[in-house]
Design a protein around this motif. Structure first.
Motif, short mmCIF file in Angstrom:
data_model
loop_
_atom_site.label_atom_id
_atom_site.label_comp_id
_atom_site.label_asym_id
_atom_site.label_seq_id
_atom_site.Cartn_x
_atom_site.Cartn_y
_atom_site.Cartn_z
N LEU A 308 1.28 -1.21 -0.19
CA LEU A 308 -0.45 0.28 -0.09
C LEU A 308 0.50 1.61 -0.08
CD1 LEU A 308 -2.88 1.27 -0.04
CD2 LEU A 308 -2.55 1.35 2.40
N ALA A 309 1.89 0.77 0.66
CA ALA A 309 3.10 1.69 0.57
C ALA A 309 3.71 2.53 -0.47
CB ALA A 309 4.15 1.93 1.81
N GLU A 310 3.86 0.73 -1.95
CA GLU A 310 4.54 1.40 -2.53
C GLU A 310 3.32 1.90 -3.43
OE1 GLU A 310 5.34 -2.50 -3.44
OE2 GLU A 310 7.52 -2.45 -2.40
N ILE A 311 2.02 1.54 -3.58
CA ILE A 311 1.45 2.12 -4.50
C ILE A 311 0.79 3.44 -4.06
CG2 ILE A 311 -1.38 2.18 -5.14
CD1 ILE A 311 -1.71 -0.93 -3.90
N MET A 312 0.78 4.07 -3.34
CA MET A 312 0.61 5.50 -2.46
C MET A 312 1.34 6.45 -3.04
SD MET A 312 -3.02 5.64 -1.07
CE MET A 312 -2.11 7.71 -1.27
N GLU A 313 2.87 5.96 -2.87
CA GLU A 313 4.09 6.95 -3.42
C GLU A 313 4.05 6.56 -4.84
OE1 GLU A 313 8.40 5.60 -2.83
OE2 GLU A 313 8.14 6.26 -0.87
N SER A 314 3.90 5.66 -5.31
CA SER A 314 3.83 5.93 -7.45
C SER A 314 2.00 7.00 -7.78
CB SER A 314 3.01 4.21 -7.50
OG SER A 314 3.18 4.63 -9.28
N ALA A 316 1.94 9.12 -5.70
CA ALA A 316 1.96 10.64 -5.69
C ALA A 316 2.28 11.11 -6.90
CB ALA A 316 2.58 10.62 -4.49
N ARG A 317 3.55 10.54 -7.58
CA ARG A 317 4.75 10.80 -8.19
C ARG A 317 3.98 11.00 -9.69
NH1 ARG A 317 7.97 6.63 -6.53
NH2 ARG A 317 6.88 4.57 -7.54
N ARG A 318 2.51 9.83 -9.91
CA ARG A 318 1.74 10.55 -11.37
C ARG A 318 0.93 11.63 -10.98
NH1 ARG A 318 -0.10 4.80 -10.23
NH2 ARG A 318 -2.17 6.17 -9.33
N HIS A 319 0.87 12.33 -9.62
CA HIS A 319 0.05 13.53 -8.95
C HIS A 319 0.66 14.28 -9.57
CE1 HIS A 319 -2.97 16.32 -7.55
NE2 HIS A 319 -1.34 16.19 -6.84
N TRP A 320 2.07 14.05 -9.25
CA TRP A 320 3.44 15.52 -9.11
C TRP A 320 3.54 15.90 -10.99
CZ3 TRP A 320 6.11 18.64 -7.37
CH2 TRP A 320 6.89 19.36 -7.27
N ARG A 321 3.29 14.70 -11.71
CA ARG A 321 3.57 14.01 -13.52
C ARG A 321 2.25 15.65 -13.90
NH1 ARG A 321 5.11 9.68 -13.12
NH2 ARG A 321 3.56 8.59 -13.08
N SER A 322 1.21 14.62 -13.39
CA SER A 322 0.12 15.58 -13.36
C SER A 322 -0.56 16.90 -13.34
CB SER A 322 -1.72 14.71 -13.42
OG SER A 322 -1.78 14.64 -12.12
N THR A 323 0.56 17.34 -12.83
CA THR A 323 -0.03 18.81 -12.32
C THR A 323 0.84 19.00 -12.41
OG1 THR A 323 0.82 18.55 -10.15
CG2 THR A 323 -1.42 18.45 -9.85
N GLY A 324 2.08 18.82 -13.28
CA GLY A 324 3.05 19.88 -13.80
C GLY A 324 2.38 21.69 -14.87
#
Length: 402
Positions: A308-314, A316-324
């Motif tokens: 679950l920690a890995e899924i939420m980190e991933s 978060a990375r998608r969110h960072w990319r999508s909000t560039g």
């Protein structure tokens, strides 16, 4: 000394932590959950607002137990060159109602208030008093802390809930009254300033003075005096103060998100909320993001904590990319526009179509939306805009209070 055993321990009783606890209880009512908060109430002293269109049916159902103020006749914006009413419904909830609702809904023993976490790991939480809670899954929803790996400016605000002897006369929320003096929150230089007004009842009105500023200086006395001036201009001198709020939020313009994740990561611990990078970089509207994360965590709660920690980190990375895109606009705001001319950026933006504005606040802008925001007569010079694209801003530093 370990004094309790829980299935899931959530550290941080703000919006993110509280909604995760609520979603877990609704989907897994038999789970033994601890919602840990260092303060005496959940949610601190805040007000969260969102557009009616931000949430789908499932998201609205999650928030249903929490009292909300609803406006179905749209909202207003005001700028030096025009005023406009947009027809989208608007919603708001207070941290006091958030606390009362979760206290009533969550099972006895869930809330662990007034308990400050000293440290946490994949197996539990250690408290400052020397006690420990053991848990199968630990979720870190503590507050965002500034990092040298993230860059940008700041949104600084002070709000006041007032109760008048008579009607305030405000029919709809005014989510951005920028037809005010554009002056920095510390009175030195410029900033983008606007006033936010919510009619909470016939005699109750909430007024917040907000700034997009280069420095995280919160001068409460000065901002409070500006609320006094705004209230005087609207005939609201005679009032009782029901409550206050204030804050300094990051406006992200760039950074090394991978390095930031390395900095905050605790092996095997799930990270959510602002600490996990789950924010709107420009507007700080958090309800759609927090609701989405709460539902996602509840759906996958049967997974091992490490997974679950890995899924939420991933996530978060998608969110960072999508909000560039929003960080790019933040660079235009801070680096391409003079501080006292930043109002022109928002003045132009709010002349665009209603749906585009809604999707922007929910961080769901379409490709056409993104082109449309940048296309046409720009509010900043092309040269300065091109230069701003390659800047990232100053490292975020801690809040300064006067």
């Amino acid at each position: 000394m370990t004094d309790s055993q829980f299935d899931i321990a959530i550290v941080g009783g703000g919006l993110a932590g509280g909604l995760i606890a609520l979603a877990l209880h609704q989907r897994h009512p038999g789970r033994h959950i601890a919602l840990i908060e260092g303060g005496t109430v959940l949610g601190g002293n805040h007000r969260w607002s969102w557009f009616e269109s931000d949430l789908d049916k499932v998201g609205k159902a999650l928030l249903e137990p929490i009292p909300q103020t609803e406006w179905d006749k749209g909202y207003d914006v005001r700028f030096p060159k025009y005023s406009r009413t947009l027809e989208t419904g608007y919603r708001s909830m207070s941290s006091a109602d958030f606390h009362e609702a979760l206290s009533a809904v969550l099972p006895e023993g869930t809330l662990q208030l007034g308990r400050r976490a000293a440290s946490l790991d994949a197996a539990g939480v250690d408290f400052e008093d020397g006690t420990r809670i053991a848990a199968g899954t630990v979720i870190d929803c503590r507050s965002f802390t500034p990092s040298k790996h993230l860059r940008g400016g700041w949104q600084v605000f002070v709000g006041r809930h007032m109760r008048l002897p008579g009607s305030h006369g405000v029919e709809r929320p005014v989510i951005m009254d920028a037809d005010v003096e554009q002056v920095a929150p510390h009175g030195n230089g410029g900033a983008y300033r606007f006033v936010y007004v919510l009619p909470l009842g016939e005699k109750d009105v909430f007024v917040e003075d907000t700034y997009y500023a280069d420095e995280p200086l919160l001068d409460r006395a000065m901002l409070s005096s500006r609320i006094d001036s705004y209230s005087h201009a609207h005939g609201w001198d005679d009032h009782a103060v029901v409550g206050h709020e204030s804050g300094v939020l990051p406006v992200l313009t760039g950074g090394d998100f991978a390095a930031y994740q390395d900095e905050v990561r605790i092996p095997g611990v799930v990270i959510a909320g602002a600490r996990g990078g789950f924010t709107h970089p420009l507007t700080s509207y958090t309800i759609p993001i927090a609701v989405g994360n709460a539902l996602a965590i509840a759906e996958k709660a049967d997974l091992p904590a490490e997974r679950l920690a890995e899924i939420m980190e991933s996530r978060a990375r998608r969110h960072w990319r999508s909000t560039g895109y929003y960080r790019l606009l933040g660079r235009f705001l801070f680096f391409a526009a003079d501080p006292d001319a930043r109002v022109n950026v928002f003045q132009r933006f709010y002349s665009l179509r209603k749906g585009l504005i809604e999707r922007f606040y929910a961080a769901r802008s379409s490709r056409f939306d993104r082109v449309r925001v940048l296309w046409g007569n720009p509010p900043v010079s092309i040269f300065r805009a091109m230069t701003a694209m390659f800047k990232r801003g100053k490292p975020l530093k801690s809040e300064k209070t006067a």
